[in-house]
Motif scaffolding. Structure first.
Motif, PDB file in Angstrom:
ATOM      1  N   PHE A 183       0.832  -1.206   0.000  1.00 54.56           N
ATOM      2  CA  PHE A 183       0.000   0.000   0.000  1.00 54.56           C
ATOM      3  C   PHE A 183       0.867   1.257   0.000  1.00 54.56           C
ATOM      4  N   GLN A 184       1.907   1.245   0.828  1.00 53.89           N
ATOM      5  CA  GLN A 184       2.790   2.405   0.908  1.00 53.89           C
ATOM      6  C   GLN A 184       3.477   2.682  -0.420  1.00 53.89           C
ATOM      7  N   GLN A 185       3.926   1.623  -1.077  1.00 59.58           N
ATOM      8  CA  GLN A 185       4.578   1.795  -2.373  1.00 59.58           C
ATOM      9  C   GLN A 185       3.618   2.391  -3.395  1.00 59.58           C
ATOM     10  N   LEU A 186       2.382   1.910  -3.378  1.00 64.06           N
ATOM     11  CA  LEU A 186       1.381   2.435  -4.308  1.00 64.06           C
ATOM     12  C   LEU A 186       1.071   3.896  -4.012  1.00 64.06           C
ATOM     13  N   ALA A 187       0.900   4.228  -2.721  1.00 64.78           N
ATOM     14  CA  ALA A 187       0.600   5.612  -2.340  1.00 64.78           C
ATOM     15  C   ALA A 187       1.737   6.549  -2.705  1.00 64.78           C
ATOM     16  N   ALA A 188       2.964   6.090  -2.505  1.00 64.96           N
ATOM     17  CA  ALA A 188       4.120   6.911  -2.860  1.00 64.96           C
ATOM     18  C   ALA A 188       4.184   7.128  -4.361  1.00 64.96           C
ATOM     19  N   LEU A 189       3.880   6.093  -5.141  1.00 74.53           N
ATOM     20  CA  LEU A 189       3.910   6.194  -6.606  1.00 74.53           C
ATOM     21  C   LEU A 189       2.880   7.185  -7.115  1.00 74.53           C
ATOM     22  N   ARG A 190       1.702   7.190  -6.483  1.00 70.09           N
ATOM     23  CA  ARG A 190       0.611   8.075  -6.937  1.00 70.09           C
ATOM     24  C   ARG A 190       0.582   9.403  -6.187  1.00 70.09           C
ATOM     25  N   HIS A 191       1.512   9.600  -5.268  1.00 69.85           N
ATOM     26  CA  HIS A 191       1.594  10.846  -4.489  1.00 69.85           C
ATOM     27  C   HIS A 191       0.340  11.075  -3.642  1.00 69.85           C
ATOM     28  N   TYR A 192      -0.157   9.984  -3.045  1.00 70.47           N
ATOM     29  CA  TYR A 192      -1.300  10.094  -2.145  1.00 70.47           C
ATOM     30  C   TYR A 192      -0.786  10.317  -0.725  1.00 70.47           C
ATOM     31  N   PRO A 193      -1.255  11.334  -0.040  1.00 69.54           N
ATOM     32  CA  PRO A 193      -0.885  11.503   1.384  1.00 69.54           C
ATOM     33  C   PRO A 193      -1.551  10.409   2.220  1.00 69.54           C
ATOM     34  N   TYR A 194      -0.787   9.817   3.141  1.00 67.95           N
ATOM     35  CA  TYR A 194      -1.309   8.686   3.900  1.00 67.95           C
ATOM     36  C   TYR A 194      -0.690   8.627   5.285  1.00 67.95           C
ATOM     37  N   VAL A 195      -1.295   7.826   6.149  1.00 70.91           N
ATOM     38  CA  VAL A 195      -0.729   7.467   7.451  1.00 70.91           C
ATOM     39  C   VAL A 195      -0.856   5.951   7.587  1.00 70.91           C
ATOM     40  N   ARG A 196      -0.041   5.371   8.450  1.00 73.69           N
ATOM     41  CA  ARG A 196      -0.034   3.913   8.626  1.00 73.69           C
ATOM     42  C   ARG A 196      -0.021   3.570  10.108  1.00 73.69           C
ATOM     43  N   LEU A 197      -0.873   2.602  10.492  1.00 73.65           N
ATOM     44  CA  LEU A 197      -0.914   2.130  11.872  1.00 73.65           C
ATOM     45  C   LEU A 197      -0.761   0.613  11.875  1.00 73.65           C
ATOM     46  N   ASP A 198       0.265   0.148  12.580  1.00 74.66           N
ATOM     47  CA  ASP A 198       0.440  -1.294  12.755  1.00 74.66           C
ATOM     48  C   ASP A 198       0.921  -1.561  14.178  1.00 74.66           C
ATOM     49  N   GLY A 199       1.286  -2.797  14.463  1.00 72.43           N
ATOM     50  CA  GLY A 199       1.627  -3.185  15.819  1.00 72.43           C
ATOM     51  C   GLY A 199       2.878  -2.551  16.376  1.00 72.43           C
TER      52      GLY A 199
END
Length: 336
Positions: A183-199
């Motif tokens: 998901f992060q790679q895709l968001a970076a490729l499309r220049h989508y601002p994002y946040v990520r939450l994991d353990g």
């Protein structure tokens, strides 16, 4: 009033057994689904005048889990586990089988009604119908895209459509952190601002991230979420679209995760997307359907719940069916 907190053995079970307790109140009560695990045995060993369990999903996999919960709050009402299995579980499950005879279906229905009559003495059930009266509409889409190159390609197209045509925010959920990496790679490729939450994230940071994402002025388009880290409890009403990227064996886990956006405070209609690949292990979605149908009959007392599968069909879930023109999940679940 004496109050004790029992979390992961923080307070020794031997100490809890010493005194009489007025009330045992267990949130997320479905975690007591196994009457042989240590937590169950420790709590069951306490001397208590009253016991209360709170759970949205009392049946997650099978009826024996349901027995464990009922037995905890009202020991003996359904007999012992072996007796319950013979008297209720086997005839009810057999009656739910798509290949059941008329007589087996009749017996299963009678045993189901008898079981419901017994447990209604100690259960108060409230469903999402209460929320539907004051929350916006929620729609669930199950997309099976056999002619495309993969789910990531479908997700890419879906995100582009949402981004260009709406001001909506999206929650992307997966059971696996490796998928969040994609998901992060895709968001970076499309220049989508994002946040990520994991353990790996602390509780304090999680709360701050959720607060920022839900802020109406937030610029974040995507909230990437590990279902194991944030599948329960998080309020992500800043988004009104959610993609459940991969299914879990336990349908209750998926239901909990998908409920992150359709919660109190949501102002927009919600869309839930599930992406399934033909000929893959994601046929477990079919198993989810079977489990949820059983829960609907027993817990919510719903009638005429469709019997999608026979026992033989459930054993064939991992056999590839290349002859289908769409997908066997579509043929067996959506197409019926």
């Amino acid at each position: 009033m004496r109050r004790a907190s029992f979390r992961n053995g923080a307070l020794g079970a031997d100490r809890l057994e010493e005194d009489l307790v007025g009330l045992i109140l267990c949130d997320e009560g479905h975690r007591l689904q196994n009457c042989e695990n240590q937590t169950y045995c420790a709590l069951a060993g306490m001397k208590a005048q009253r016991r209360v369990l709170l759970s949205v999903t009392p049946i997650q996999n099978d009826l024996l889990e349901y027995f464990s919960l009922v037995h905890f709050v009202n020991a003996g009402i359904l007999g012992e586990a072996g007796e319950f299995r013979r008297k209720y579980e086997r005839p009810i499950v057999r009656g739910r089988d798509a290949d059941a005879t008329d007589n087996e279906h009749r017996i299963g229905k009678e045993k189901l009604e008898e079981l419901i009559a017994f447990v209604s003495r100690c259960i108060i059930r409230r469903t999402n119908d209460i929320l539907s009266k004051y929350l916006p509409v929620k729609r669930e889409h199950v997309d099976m895209t056999p002619k495309l190159s993969g789910k990531v390609a479908v997700l890419d197209a879906l995100l582009a459509l949402i981004r260009s045509g709406t001001d909506d925010q999206v929650v992307l959920i997966s059971n696996y952190t490796q998928t969040l990496d994609l998901f992060q790679q895709l968001a970076a490729l499309r220049h989508y601002p994002y946040v990520r939450l994991d353990g790996s994230m602390s509780i304090k940071k999680r709360a701050k991230m959720v607060e920022q994402f839900n802020d109406p002025s937030s610029k974040d388009f995507i909230f990437m979420l590990s279902s194991k880290a944030g599948g329960c409890g998080l309020n992500l009403i800043g988004a009104n679209r959610l993609v459940m990227f991969d299914p879990n064996w336990n349908p209750a886990n998926d239901d909990q995760a998908m409920a992150r956006v359709w919660r109190d405070g949501q102002k927009k209609d919600c869309c839930i997307y599930r992406l399934l690949v033909t000929g893959s292990i994601e046929k477990i979605f079919q198993r989810q359907t079977h489990k949820k149908a059983l829960s609907s009959c027993v817990v919510d007392c719903e009638e005429d719940v469709q019997r999608h599968f026979s026992a033989a069909q459930l054993k064939e879930l991992f056999i590839l069916s290349p002859e289908t023109t769409t997908s066997d999940t579509h043929d067996n679940v959506v197409g019926v």
